[in-house]
Design a protein around this motif. Structure first.
Motif, mmCIF file in Angstrom:
data_model
loop_
_atom_site.group_PDB
_atom_site.id
_atom_site.type_symbol
_atom_site.label_atom_id
_atom_site.label_comp_id
_atom_site.label_asym_id
_atom_site.label_seq_id
_atom_site.Cartn_x
_atom_site.Cartn_y
_atom_site.Cartn_z
ATOM 1 N N VAL A 48 -11.681 1.744 -6.530
ATOM 2 C CA VAL A 48 -11.954 2.179 -5.160
ATOM 3 C C VAL A 48 -11.358 3.562 -4.913
ATOM 4 C CG1 VAL A 48 -11.381 1.748 -2.724
ATOM 5 C CG2 VAL A 48 -12.243 -0.117 -4.156
ATOM 6 N N LEU A 49 -10.128 3.777 -5.379
ATOM 7 C CA LEU A 49 -9.481 5.076 -5.182
ATOM 8 C C LEU A 49 -10.268 6.200 -5.852
ATOM 9 C CD1 LEU A 49 -5.673 4.325 -5.624
ATOM 10 C CD2 LEU A 49 -6.889 4.870 -3.521
ATOM 11 N N ARG A 50 -10.766 5.960 -7.057
ATOM 12 C CA ARG A 50 -11.535 6.983 -7.757
ATOM 13 C C ARG A 50 -12.774 7.373 -6.963
ATOM 14 N NH1 ARG A 50 -11.026 4.378 -13.844
ATOM 15 N NH2 ARG A 50 -9.035 5.375 -14.399
ATOM 16 N N SER A 51 -13.400 6.388 -6.334
ATOM 17 C CA SER A 51 -14.589 6.668 -5.541
ATOM 18 C C SER A 51 -14.230 7.394 -4.250
ATOM 19 C CB SER A 51 -15.324 5.368 -5.208
ATOM 20 O OG SER A 51 -16.452 5.610 -4.404
ATOM 21 N N ALA A 111 0.839 -1.203 0.000
ATOM 22 C CA ALA A 111 0.000 0.000 0.000
ATOM 23 C C ALA A 111 0.875 1.254 0.000
ATOM 24 C CB ALA A 111 -0.920 -0.004 1.215
ATOM 25 N N LYS A 112 1.914 1.240 0.806
ATOM 26 C CA LYS A 112 2.817 2.384 0.873
ATOM 27 C C LYS A 112 3.507 2.613 -0.459
ATOM 28 C CE LYS A 112 6.596 4.338 3.629
ATOM 29 N NZ LYS A 112 7.517 4.099 4.778
ATOM 30 N N SER A 113 3.922 1.527 -1.104
ATOM 31 C CA SER A 113 4.599 1.652 -2.398
ATOM 32 C C SER A 113 3.666 2.208 -3.465
ATOM 33 C CB SER A 113 5.164 0.299 -2.843
ATOM 34 O OG SER A 113 4.122 -0.595 -3.214
ATOM 35 N N MET A 114 2.359 1.971 -3.304
ATOM 36 C CA MET A 114 1.357 2.481 -4.249
ATOM 37 C C MET A 114 0.925 3.911 -3.917
ATOM 38 S SD MET A 114 -1.294 -0.693 -4.784
ATOM 39 C CE MET A 114 -0.905 -2.145 -5.775
ATOM 40 N N GLY A 115 1.319 4.380 -2.743
ATOM 41 C CA GLY A 115 0.905 5.713 -2.316
ATOM 42 C C GLY A 115 -0.528 5.761 -1.824
ATOM 43 N N ILE A 116 -1.028 4.638 -1.305
ATOM 44 C CA ILE A 116 -2.394 4.589 -0.792
ATOM 45 C C ILE A 116 -2.361 4.221 0.686
ATOM 46 C CG2 ILE A 116 -3.281 3.922 -3.049
ATOM 47 C CD1 ILE A 116 -3.657 1.080 -1.997
ATOM 48 N N LYS A 135 -5.277 -4.776 -8.961
ATOM 49 C CA LYS A 135 -4.855 -3.391 -9.185
ATOM 50 C C LYS A 135 -5.984 -2.568 -9.798
ATOM 51 C CE LYS A 135 0.185 -3.764 -9.662
ATOM 52 N NZ LYS A 135 1.338 -3.524 -10.580
ATOM 53 N N ASP A 136 -6.756 -3.187 -10.698
ATOM 54 C CA ASP A 136 -7.901 -2.491 -11.294
ATOM 55 C C ASP A 136 -8.948 -2.162 -10.227
ATOM 56 O OD1 ASP A 136 -6.782 -2.696 -13.864
ATOM 57 O OD2 ASP A 136 -7.650 -4.694 -14.146
#
Length: 433
Positions: A303-306, A226-231, A297-298
């Motif tokens: 989820v991030l967009r929402s 999650a940290k590596s993805m910036g989330i 990942k999709d």
């Protein structure tokens, strides 16, 4: 004469929720070592005596409900029992329900098995949410330790207002005016209603809590990815849970899915509510994904967009609360409940990340914390709630429902799917190398 207390907006809303769940929040903490019973009793008595709502009965008056302070003793609140199986005894205790007309609104039990101690608590959700139950237990431990050290002047508990209006304390000027005018409910969608695949209601159904522990190594792996993805970890949990719900609910990959996500409104309160009394400050956000996504990942992207729409909004979590307050202000209780039920949709699928249970704040002197979790109210089918807590580096997923052994099997199958998708999420770090 017994004192009457105002039933605040959240108290009345949680009372309305009796139609959907049992109104209890549940906590269990396991220790190596034993506790000083006198110190524990005195700490509990101090906390409850200084939080009047916890020793009051609720009265659903047809015009305006209220709390009435009641007489009580420590035996009404705390029990200490020797047990051959302290863990199982605590689990059974958690399934009980406190009637809202009872003289106390919190029950605590200590189960002892040799040098092992298990502390279990259940509290009426009308009095507080998970955030303030975390505060309550941490302060109880702190007060216990201060009593043991004869540091009496440091014993404390917050005793301020329980009013909903605290949520506007960080706003001023036009922002304050705007926040108090957010009557619109932005969480309502006309999507297909998706239910968790519980078995049909049955006369043999009973309160059940199903938990699944994610070991520290896997949780650490999820955190690192999650940290590596910036989330955030919560973003990752939501993506994994959403993807798993698509599978357990047998949805088409192209279906829309809405899952409610709990948000702590203390972010809007000066000092995070430290000067207020124990109460509820939790609202719900709608995480709406237009499709499952081919890969994990999709799903994360969907989820991030929402969630980003909510996160960018300075008024996050405050929508429709003025309408709720208005209904309870201008209408008698029965009419207010009728009006709110007409416009309120209890979420069929919900996730509450209660967060970290801090080992340092939860350790009684002379003991070692070895396990623990907190979970929400027991939902009536078909409503589904998954709670998440983390302690000692371990993440615990738990679901509470009024169900049967078949439902336990279904929830465990869901947790199997969650663990599978968690593994796929962790594997993202390898595929990126």
């Amino acid at each position: 004469m017994r004192k009457k207390l105002k039933a605040e907006v959240w108290d009345r809303m949680q009372f309305l929720f009796r139609n959907y769940y049992d109104r209890m929040i549940h906590l269990k903490l396991s220790y190596q070592g034993t506790l000083d019973k006198d110190a524990l009793k005195n700490a509990v008595l101090y906390m409850v005596e200084n939080a009047p709502v916890l020793h009051s009965s609720f009265h659903s008056d047809v015009v305006e409900p209220y709390w009435k302070e009641e007489k009580y003793t420590i035996d009404d609140i705390l029990s200490v029992t020797a047990s051959d199986d302290a863990e199982s005894a605590a689990d059974a205790f958690l399934l009980g329900v406190i009637p809202y007309e009872n003289n106390v609104q919190i029950k605590i039990a200590l189960f002892e098995e040799g040098n092992k101690s298990v502390l279990a608590a259940r509290v009426n959700h009308m009095c507080m949410d998970g955030g303030d139950l975390k505060y309550f237990i941490a302060t109880l431990v702190e007060n216990y330790n201060n009593l043991k050290r004869e540091n009496y002047s440091s014993v404390h508990v917050k005793t301020g207002t329980r009013s909903l209006d605290q949520i506007y304390s960080k706003f001023e000027g036009e922002d304050l005016k705007h926040a108090k005018g957010l009557y619109k409910n932005i969480a309502k969608f006309k999507d297909k209603k998706v239910e968790f695949p519980f078995s049909p209601p049955d006369q043999l159904d009973r309160n059940t809590i199903v938990r699944r522990d994610i070991d520290p190594e896997r949780f650490s792996g999820m955190h690192a990815v999650a940290k590596s993805m910036g989330i955030t970890v919560n973003d990752a949990v939501m993506a994994i849970v959403v993807r798993s719900l698509y599978e357990i609910c047998d949805l088409d990959d192209k279906d829309c899915l809405t899952v409610s996500c709990a948000i702590d409104l203390r972010k809007h309160i000066v000092e995070g509510g430290a000067q207020g009394g124990m109460t509820n400050h939790t609202a719900w956000l709608a995480c709406r994904t237009p499709e499952k996504g081919e890969t994990i990942k999709d799903t994360v992207v969907n989820v991030l967009r929402s969630m980003k729409v909510h996160k960018r909004d300075k008024f996050i979590g405050l929508y429709s609360l003025p309408l709720l307050k208005l209904a309870y202000t201008i209408l008698p209780q029965d009419l207010a409940e009728f009006a709110i039920k007409k416009g309120y949709d209890n979420p069929l699928l919900a996730v509450s990340n209660i967060g970290v249970l801090d080992e340092k704040k939860l350790t009684f002197d002379g003991t070692t914390l070895v396990d623990g979790f907190m979970t929400g109210a027991v939902k009536h089918k078909p409503y589904f709630l998954m709670s998440v807590t983390t302690v000692l580096g371990k993440m615990t997923l738990s679901t509470t429902t009024h169900g049967n052994e078949k439902d336990v099997e279904i929830v465990n199958r869901f947790f199997d799917i969650v663990e599978k998708n968690l593994g796929e999420f962790i594997a993202c770090s390898k595929s990126a190398q």
